[in-house]
Design an enzyme around this catalytic site. Structure first.
Site, PDB file in Angstrom:
ATOM      1  N   ARG A 233     -20.503 -15.807  26.070  1.00 45.11           N
ATOM      2  CA  ARG A 233     -20.995 -16.519  27.243  1.00 45.11           C
ATOM      3  C   ARG A 233     -21.762 -17.789  26.922  1.00 45.11           C
ATOM      4  O   ARG A 233     -21.646 -18.777  27.660  1.00 45.11           O
ATOM      5  CB  ARG A 233     -21.837 -15.572  28.104  1.00 45.11           C
ATOM      6  CG  ARG A 233     -20.978 -14.482  28.742  1.00 45.11           C
ATOM      7  CD  ARG A 233     -21.772 -13.522  29.582  1.00 45.11           C
ATOM      8  NE  ARG A 233     -20.903 -12.450  30.079  1.00 45.11           N
ATOM      9  CZ  ARG A 233     -21.330 -11.418  30.801  1.00 45.11           C
ATOM     10  NH1 ARG A 233     -22.613 -11.330  31.110  1.00 45.11           N
ATOM     11  NH2 ARG A 233     -20.488 -10.499  31.206  1.00 45.11           N
TER      12      ARG A 233
ATOM     13  N   GLN B  88      -6.550 -12.907  17.898  1.00 43.20           N
ATOM     14  CA  GLN B  88      -6.822 -11.481  18.064  1.00 43.20           C
ATOM     15  C   GLN B  88      -5.590 -10.832  18.692  1.00 43.20           C
ATOM     16  O   GLN B  88      -5.192 -11.188  19.803  1.00 43.20           O
ATOM     17  CB  GLN B  88      -8.043 -11.252  18.961  1.00 43.20           C
ATOM     18  CG  GLN B  88      -8.441  -9.781  19.074  1.00 43.20           C
ATOM     19  CD  GLN B  88      -9.552  -9.562  20.090  1.00 43.20           C
ATOM     20  OE1 GLN B  88      -9.312  -9.698  21.293  1.00 43.20           O
ATOM     21  NE2 GLN B  88     -10.753  -9.243  19.623  1.00 43.20           N
TER      22      GLN B  88
ATOM     23  N   ARG C 122     -11.700  -5.494  15.173  1.00 41.60           N
ATOM     24  CA  ARG C 122     -12.766  -5.275  16.153  1.00 41.60           C
ATOM     25  C   ARG C 122     -12.758  -3.816  16.574  1.00 41.60           C
ATOM     26  O   ARG C 122     -11.708  -3.258  16.919  1.00 41.60           O
ATOM     27  CB  ARG C 122     -12.609  -6.167  17.378  1.00 41.60           C
ATOM     28  CG  ARG C 122     -13.615  -5.832  18.485  1.00 41.60           C
ATOM     29  CD  ARG C 122     -13.694  -6.860  19.597  1.00 41.60           C
ATOM     30  NE  ARG C 122     -14.540  -7.977  19.217  1.00 41.60           N
ATOM     31  CZ  ARG C 122     -15.148  -8.798  20.092  1.00 41.60           C
ATOM     32  NH1 ARG C 122     -14.986  -8.614  21.400  1.00 41.60           N
ATOM     33  NH2 ARG C 122     -15.883  -9.787  19.673  1.00 41.60           N
TER      34      ARG C 122
ATOM     35  N   TYR D 164      -8.566  -0.432  24.722  1.00 48.02           N
ATOM     36  CA  TYR D 164      -7.159  -0.818  24.694  1.00 48.02           C
ATOM     37  C   TYR D 164      -6.399   0.150  23.779  1.00 48.02           C
ATOM     38  O   TYR D 164      -6.963   1.118  23.270  1.00 48.02           O
ATOM     39  CB  TYR D 164      -7.021  -2.283  24.291  1.00 48.02           C
ATOM     40  CG  TYR D 164      -7.710  -3.209  25.273  1.00 48.02           C
ATOM     41  CD1 TYR D 164      -7.365  -3.186  26.630  1.00 48.02           C
ATOM     42  CD2 TYR D 164      -8.728  -4.066  24.880  1.00 48.02           C
ATOM     43  CE1 TYR D 164      -8.010  -4.010  27.552  1.00 48.02           C
ATOM     44  CE2 TYR D 164      -9.379  -4.892  25.795  1.00 48.02           C
ATOM     45  CZ  TYR D 164      -9.027  -4.854  27.130  1.00 48.02           C
ATOM     46  OH  TYR D 164      -9.660  -5.653  28.043  1.00 48.02           O
TER      47      TYR D 164
ATOM     48  N   SER E 161     -16.522 -16.014  20.206  1.00 44.40           N
ATOM     49  CA  SER E 161     -15.977 -14.675  20.375  1.00 44.40           C
ATOM     50  C   SER E 161     -14.738 -14.689  21.266  1.00 44.40           C
ATOM     51  O   SER E 161     -14.610 -15.536  22.154  1.00 44.40           O
ATOM     52  CB  SER E 161     -17.044 -13.785  21.005  1.00 44.40           C
ATOM     53  OG  SER E 161     -16.731 -12.421  20.846  1.00 44.40           O
ATOM     54  N   PRO E 162     -13.791 -13.762  21.044  1.00 46.22           N
ATOM     55  CA  PRO E 162     -12.619 -13.698  21.932  1.00 46.22           C
ATOM     56  C   PRO E 162     -13.037 -13.482  23.387  1.00 46.22           C
ATOM     57  O   PRO E 162     -13.871 -12.625  23.675  1.00 46.22           O
ATOM     58  CB  PRO E 162     -11.844 -12.491  21.401  1.00 46.22           C
ATOM     59  CG  PRO E 162     -12.287 -12.343  19.982  1.00 46.22           C
ATOM     60  CD  PRO E 162     -13.728 -12.765  19.963  1.00 46.22           C
TER      61      PRO E 162
END
Length: 803
Positions: A751, A528, A657, A609, A449-450
């Protein structure tokens, strides 16, 4: 578990051990808790009042009396001894083990009464799928109460039936301890709501407890698609005397219940109507009630479980939806823990504090699983078109406690049949099956994942990025994603964010993609693209996440002039010229990304964002064409998507996303998320990367294992659009389970990949998989087998009750 309990299948133990029944979860397992009655207890809690004569209250009274026969214990129960409002009760081997240690007499009486069975039948569209090896045990609720009544009398507990208990405040002045076991509608909790801090949530389905006078030969889930909507039956045997008896719960969404006219029917009429709807499951036999009424389940949570010398146990303290069958289990385990803590602690306040500290994490975990289960049944129509065995697997694993690996241990044939339908070659776990996104075929379903690294200099990725992303590509994932790469210097989150707004940055990224393609063949790498919006010009994460820079700030831009959090910089609301400028920045960044050799491009429309800020009504207060209803809030993100799609190579996929919920009142809803996903898919998105939150600073996420997956699940099964799921997906077993159940197409893990860059390789080794879905770099093949480990013997329970 509750008397109505329609339990999920239990997680399995190791193959050499007997199956762990019902709702056993090893990570939450509570060993037998209490001390030997030969050891005198502290001189506290001599006079005890128990409010409520259900299983939890009765068992607490019996245990406390057994620990100290000199105690004066009184149980108040408003109903008659033989009044009970459910039918069957299911208890797990784990709970029974605690009872066996604490009171062998009760254990022996229960053992003599249990009906046991192993199979679960799931019937949908006239197709029955059976999964075995589950090890359930049930008995009638009335018989359970009789056993506990007898034990209390034998021990000298005073039982007062047909007697309303005095108020808890009054009892607290005349007793050392008041145990409030007065159920989901607890008067004690209501009278002291300011102290306990209760929160009660009602849910979307109606259900009724009924019984059939025959014994099912398995636990049975049956789905009925009626003219009014979908209804479901949960049934299980609890007696084999004569022709036997079974609990039958009928459940449906509120709007289905209303449309079907059940609101106008009394108990006998409801029972007759349900028997006709589920005539095939019942063999044409009738159903009967027992003071049965249609109700909605209420989840009870309390901020505190004790007030002075009054303590809540069982449903008074917490509830868990009947579909995982944990109500009576939790109440009995509460009683065990309370008795043990009163024995171990020096005084009552310390004991009640210890009791809550011990039980709260277990209860919270169970309630998370219960909520996932009840929400699955609320969304049942989403899954009706799944293939039969996948539908069955999905139902069995709905709470996320039961997994692919559990079911493989219990019923290997059933699990192999689900894998075969999914398309797994023999010996191939679901996570190592390929997946096609547009013109890109991923060798497996694992995505790195980013993750923002905040380690670029002037937006240029350096050696750290090469090593970081290169290591994860070597680690076996099918797709490795960059962090959010910013489309302009003003679009950065922090001074350390990477960009694609200069040729130097593009060349640096080319170095990374060349390494991945040359040294990790079979791995794909995606970029991304995003713009920070109102969350820009802040410190590096480890210096103060989302805090403004002390100096060197740059102007920030957003849909509306709303700071992300108090004290933060207020953004400038973008004009039409500003919108056009930023759109072109995305386009130029996409061109550079294509030149840099990325295999996939993801547009970042999540986490508050810039583009996400247009989508959420909490952050978009515009009154022009780019605000207002969802169609207006979608306008600018779709314009950016279209412009980027036009310059991005046609054979390379684009994903988006999104934040599928803002975790805040008035924000993006799950219904909105479905519409947002449909809109991007209609414009050419190959998949939706479904995340949640981080849109507003005062969000309240419901964290837990795979907690964001239900949003991906809903989008996938309502729209058919491929989805990536993220959010506390941590084990390869989770990945296999989510894929096989049809809740996601790809699983993105963050993680776990920070903890272990070779997470995917290790997942293959742990599953003895050596096929084409993953390959060890030749330099690492000597380490492709798991190292030997030391002993893993489980410790014995630290404390048990003697016989």
């Amino acid at each position: 578990m509750s008397a109505a309990g329609a339990p999920e299948p239990p997680p399995a133990r190791a193959a050499s051990a007997p199956p762990a029944p019902l709702d056993t979860v090893p990570s939450d397992a509570v060993p037998a808790r209490a001390a030997s009655p030969q050891t005198p207890p502290p001189a506290t809690a001599h006079r005890i009042a128990v409010v409520g004569g259900g299983p939890g209250g009765l068992y607490a009274a019996a245990l406390l009396k057994r620990l100290d026969p000199t105690r004066e214990i009184t149980v108040w129960e408003r109903n008659a001894p033989d009044d009970t409002f459910g039918f069957g009760v299911v208890l797990s081997d784990e709970t029974l083990g605690g009872i066996e240690h604490a009171d062998p007499a009760v254990y022996a009486a229960l053992q003599a009464e249990f009906v046991r069975w192993d199979d679960i039948d799931i019937v949908h569209r006239d197709r029955r799928c059976t999964s075995g090896g589950h090890g359930f045990a049930a008995l009638g609720r009335r018989r359970l109460l009789e056993i506990l009544h007898a034990r209390c009398r034998d021990l000298g507990v005073e039982l007062r039936f047909r007697t309303e208990a005095p108020p808890a405040a009054e009892l607290a002045t005349t007793h050392d301890l008041v145990v409030a076991a007065d159920g989901v509608h607890s008067l004690t909790r209501a009278a002291h709501a300011d102290a306990f801090g209760p929160s009660v949530t009602s849910h979307r389905c109606r259900y009724i407890w009924l019984a059939a006078d025959f014994a099912f030969d398995a636990f049975r889930f049956e789905i009925a698609e009626t003219e009014h909507g979908v209804m479901q039956l949960h049934g299980y045997p609890f007696s084999t005397a004569g022709s036997g008896a079974s609990t039958v719960i009928v459940e449906m969404r509120e709007e289905v219940w209303e449309a079907a006219g059940f609101a106008d029917l009394d108990e006998p009429e409801s029972a007759e109507r349900c028997a006709k709807i589920f005539a095939a499951a019942l063999g044409g036999r009738p159903l009967r009630g027992n003071a049965s009424a249609w109700t909605t389940f209420r989840t009870v949570v309390n901020a505190r479980w004790s007030h002075g010398n009054t303590v809540l146990i069982g449903d008074a303290a917490h509830t868990a939806h009947f579909s995982i069958g944990s109500g009576t289990k939790l109440a009995v385990e509460d009683a065990l823990a309370l008795a043990a803590c009163l024995r171990e602690q020096p005084d009552i306040p310390a004991a009640l504090t210890a009791y809550e500290a011990e039980r709260r994490p277990v209860v919270a975990s169970t309630q998370r699983a219960a909520r996932a289960s009840l929400e699955w049944f609320e969304r049942l129509p989403d899954y009706l078109d799944q293939p039969p065995r996948q539908f069955a697997f999905n139902l069995l694993t709905r709470s996320r406690r039961v997994t692919h690996d559990n079911l493989r241990l219990r019923d290997a044939d059933f699990t192999r049949s689900v894998e075969h339908d999914f398309g797994c070659p023999d010996g191939t776990p679901p996570m190592f099956t390929p997946f096609r996104l547009g013109g890109l075929t991923l060798r497996n379903r694992v995505v790195v994942s980013p993750m923002d690294m905040y380690s670029a200099v002037d937006g240029v990725p350096g050696d750290f990025h090469l090593v970081h992303l290169g290591a994860r590509a070597l680690g076996g994932a099918g797709l490795v994603m960059t962090e959010m790469v910013c489309v302009s210097a003003r679009g950065r989150i922090t001074p350390g964010c990477a960009g694609l707004y200069t040729g130097e940055q593009a060349d640096a990224w080319r170095r990374v993609t060349d390494f991945v393609h040359a040294q990790a063949p079979g791995a794909a790498i995606g970029v991304q693209l995003g713009h920070s919006g109102r969350k820009g010009s802040t410190k590096l994460m480890w210096e103060g996440i989302d805090d403004p820079l002390p100096d060197g700030n740059w102007p920030i831009e957003a849909a509306s002039p709303l700071p992300y959090k108090p004290g933060g910089q207020t953004p400038h609301a973008l004009s039409r010229a500003g919108l056009t400028e930023i759109r072109e920045q995305f386009v130029e960044a996409a061109r550079r990304a294509a030149h840099a050799g990325f295999d996939l491009l993801e547009l970042h429309c999540a986490h508050g964002y810039l583009l996400s800020g247009f989508l959420s009504p909490l952050t978009n207060h515009r009154t022009d064409a780019y605000g207002g209803p969802l169609s207006g809030r979608l306008r600018y993100p779709l314009e950016v998507f279209d412009a980027v799609r036009e310059v991005w190579p046609a054979d390379r996929p684009m994903t988006v996303r999104i934040s599928a919920t803002d975790w805040a009142d008035g924000g993006t809803t799950s219904d909105d998320a479905v519409d947002i996903a449909r809109a991007f898919a209609a414009h050419g998105a190959a998949a939706i990367d479904v995340s949640t939150g981080q849109v507003v600073a005062d969000e309240r996420p419901a964290y837990g294992r795979s907690y964001q997956t239900p949003y991906a699940d809903r989008i996938r099964n309502q729209t058919g659009i491929p989805v990536l799921t993220v959010g506390a997906v941590s084990s390869w077993d989770d990945v296999n389970s989510l894929l096989l159940a049809g809740r996601a197409d790809l699983c993105a893990l963050a993680r776990p990949h920070l903890y272990d860059p070779h997470w995917t390789l290790h997942a293959a080794a742990e599953q003895d998989y050596t096929g084409p879905g993953v390959s060890w770099p030749v330099q690492y093949r000597a380490g492709s087998r798991r190292p030997q480990t030391g002993r893993t013997d489980a410790p014995r329970p630290r404390l048990t009750l003697g016989g």
